[in-house]
Structures are given as C-alpha cells and as structure tokens.
Write a protein that holds these residues in place. Sequence first.
Motif, short mmCIF file in Angstrom:
data_model
loop_
_atom_site.label_atom_id
_atom_site.label_comp_id
_atom_site.label_asym_id
_atom_site.label_seq_id
_atom_site.Cartn_x
_atom_site.Cartn_y
_atom_site.Cartn_z
N CYS A 167 36.97 37.35 27.10
CA CYS A 167 37.35 37.49 28.39
C CYS A 167 36.10 37.57 29.29
O CYS A 167 34.89 37.93 28.86
N TRP A 168 36.21 36.98 30.38
CA TRP A 168 35.47 36.83 31.30
C TRP A 168 35.64 37.25 32.81
O TRP A 168 36.90 36.95 33.16
N ILE A 169 34.65 37.64 33.58
CA ILE A 169 34.91 37.63 34.80
C ILE A 169 34.04 36.23 35.54
O ILE A 169 32.84 36.34 35.57
N ALA A 170 34.80 35.45 36.29
CA ALA A 170 34.12 34.38 37.25
C ALA A 170 33.72 34.90 38.33
O ALA A 170 34.56 35.44 39.42
N GLN A 171 32.45 35.26 38.61
CA GLN A 171 31.72 35.77 39.91
C GLN A 171 31.88 34.92 40.91
O GLN A 171 31.75 33.61 40.68
N PRO A 172 32.10 35.20 42.19
CA PRO A 172 32.26 34.49 43.48
C PRO A 172 30.73 34.01 43.66
O PRO A 172 29.68 34.58 43.25
N GLY A 173 30.21 32.88 44.19
CA GLY A 173 29.02 32.31 44.68
C GLY A 173 28.51 31.00 44.03
O GLY A 173 29.09 30.88 42.60
N GLU A 174 27.69 30.18 44.61
CA GLU A 174 27.52 28.85 43.86
C GLU A 174 26.76 29.15 42.76
O GLU A 174 25.77 29.72 42.75
N GLY A 175 27.18 28.43 41.60
CA GLY A 175 26.34 28.32 40.38
C GLY A 175 26.33 29.67 39.75
O GLY A 175 25.61 29.88 38.49
N ALA A 176 27.05 30.73 40.12
CA ALA A 176 27.21 32.01 39.48
C ALA A 176 28.00 31.82 37.97
O ALA A 176 29.03 31.27 37.96
N ARG A 177 27.27 32.37 37.08
CA ARG A 177 28.06 32.19 35.70
C ARG A 177 29.08 33.61 35.42
O ARG A 177 28.72 34.71 35.81
N ALA A 178 30.01 33.08 34.79
CA ALA A 178 30.96 34.16 34.06
C ALA A 178 30.32 34.97 33.41
O ALA A 178 29.58 34.88 32.46
N GLN A 179 30.59 36.41 33.69
CA GLN A 179 30.22 37.45 33.05
C GLN A 179 31.24 38.04 31.91
O GLN A 179 32.47 38.17 32.37
N PRO A 180 30.78 37.85 30.53
CA PRO A 180 31.86 38.30 29.51
C PRO A 180 32.14 40.25 29.86
O PRO A 180 31.29 40.88 30.26
N ILE A 181 33.24 40.22 29.51
CA ILE A 181 33.87 41.59 29.69
C ILE A 181 34.81 41.82 28.65
O ILE A 181 35.26 41.02 27.92
N ARG A 182 35.00 43.20 28.21
CA ARG A 182 35.78 43.35 27.12
C ARG A 182 37.14 43.30 27.23
O ARG A 182 37.88 42.49 26.44
N SER A 183 37.76 43.54 28.46
CA SER A 183 39.05 43.14 28.68
C SER A 183 39.35 43.11 30.34
O SER A 183 38.24 43.82 31.11
N CYS A 184 40.37 42.35 30.78
CA CYS A 184 40.51 42.23 32.37
C CYS A 184 40.94 43.55 32.86
O CYS A 184 41.97 44.09 32.31
N PRO A 185 40.51 44.15 34.07
CA PRO A 185 41.11 45.49 34.61
C PRO A 185 42.41 44.84 35.40
O PRO A 185 42.52 43.78 35.59
N ASN A 186 43.38 45.88 35.44
CA ASN A 186 44.55 45.83 36.17
C ASN A 186 44.29 45.79 37.74
O ASN A 186 43.94 47.12 37.98
N LEU A 187 44.34 44.81 38.34
CA LEU A 187 44.17 44.89 39.73
C LEU A 187 45.49 45.01 40.45
O LEU A 187 45.44 44.80 42.02
N GLY A 188 46.55 45.08 39.82
CA GLY A 188 47.76 45.33 40.71
C GLY A 188 48.41 44.07 41.12
O GLY A 188 48.18 42.87 40.20
N ASP A 189 49.26 43.78 42.02
CA ASP A 189 49.85 42.64 42.52
C ASP A 189 49.07 41.31 42.51
O ASP A 189 47.45 41.43 43.01
N ASP A 190 49.42 40.20 42.47
CA ASP A 190 48.62 39.08 42.87
C ASP A 190 48.31 39.02 44.39
O ASP A 190 49.05 39.53 45.07
N VAL A 191 47.36 38.36 44.48
CA VAL A 191 46.67 38.14 45.86
C VAL A 191 47.85 37.55 46.93
O VAL A 191 48.01 38.09 47.94
N TYR A 192 48.69 36.71 46.39
CA TYR A 192 49.77 36.14 47.19
C TYR A 192 50.81 37.22 47.73
O TYR A 192 51.26 37.44 48.80
N VAL A 193 51.15 38.16 46.68
CA VAL A 193 52.06 39.29 46.94
C VAL A 193 51.40 40.37 47.70
O VAL A 193 52.02 40.68 48.69
N GLN A 194 50.20 40.57 47.65
CA GLN A 194 49.36 41.66 48.44
C GLN A 194 49.31 41.20 49.85
O GLN A 194 49.71 41.76 50.71
N LEU A 195 49.09 39.78 49.99
CA LEU A 195 49.00 39.44 51.57
C LEU A 195 50.41 39.16 52.24
O LEU A 195 50.45 39.89 53.27
#
Length: 205
Positions: A167-195
């Motif tokens: 798993c990886w987290i793709a960081q925002p920002g031009e040219g930023a490299r994705a950071q490896p992570i053990r597992s993805c955190p639970n961030l709740g509802d999708d962006v569309y649902v939240q908004l």
Amino acid sequence: MRFDSSQLQALGTIAAAIAALIALFVAWDQGRVMRAQQHASVMPILAASVSFDQIDDRVELSVVVRNDGVGPAFVESARILSGGEPMQTMVQFQDTVLPTELHDEFIFNGGTIRGALGAGRQQPLVSFIWTASEDRTPAFRALLGQLVSDDTHLQIETCYCSVFGQCWIAQPGEGARAQPIRSCPNLGDDVYVQLSSSHIVGDAP
C-alpha cells in the motif's frame, strides 16, 4: 603437510556445508529478485489532476484520479485538501477554494473512488459545473489563476494497494513520490459523500 583420513573427512564436511550455504543464499537471492520482479510487474501508480475547462456555455472544475502504473490499483480512500487541510464539508470547500461568486448555482457530480482501478484507467472524483456568464468571468479567472500559481490551493491525496497487498499514500504536490504504508487508514465516507451531504443544490445551470 599430510592430512590423515579423519582430517580429510572433516575438511570435506566443512566444504560441503559451505557449498550448501552458498546454494541456499543463491536460492534466497533469486527468490527475492523474482518476488521484486513480480511486484514491479503489477505495481500501480496513482496520480491526480485538476482541470478547469470551458465548453460552450459551461465551465467545469474537475478532479480526476488516474492509474499510471502497470497493474490494478485497489483504491481505499481519497481526500481533497487545500493548504494541507482536508475539505470535509461543502461549506468548507466553498469558503476555502471557491470565489464567493461561484458558491451558488452549480451542478455537483461525483461518485465512489473505492475499488479496483485498472492500469491506464481514470476515475472522476468530483466535478463542479457552472453556466458561463459575464458576471462570473472575473471569478472564473481568479480561480484559474489561483490553481495555476499555487499548487497547494487544491490538492488530492489517495491511498491505494497492489494485488500483493502493498500500500501507498500518494502525497499531493508536483513531483511528490508515493509513500509506502502498512495499510490504508479508514477515512470514513468518500469525498463526494462528505461534500454532497452538506450541499444544498441551487438552480442547475
């Protein structure tokens, strides 16, 4: 110097043990290389882009996530940020990202980003559509100028995994490299649902 039979036997035993250790190391190293090649052959790479387009009398701001890798990405979550702060409600998004003149009378589209995203495929995250008008033209120009001049004004962060569970987290920002992570955190509802849960639809363009 002469060796008796027992010494020769001991030397033979040591040589055989060393050869076995070398063979074991070679097999382990080859297995490691093969595993690395297998993982690389299906590695996903998520990237996000923001577009601001006018087609006829419609102006659209859209956020799209695409897979630039060679294997499927299993997307677990996505967030929209501005200046590093997550946008969790439509009011917060409007007040932080949009000029005041663009707070009303727009169509808001989107959907779930979770699930498999094949290599070379893309998925819209959210989009905003306005009717173009002379009154809104300065606001459109201001928003476009902000997006072009400041890459922190509207950012996208995604968390995704490969078929092998890496798993990886793709960081925002031009040219930023994705950071490896053990597992993805639970961030709740999708962006569309939240908004959309806090969005009162105005007059559609």
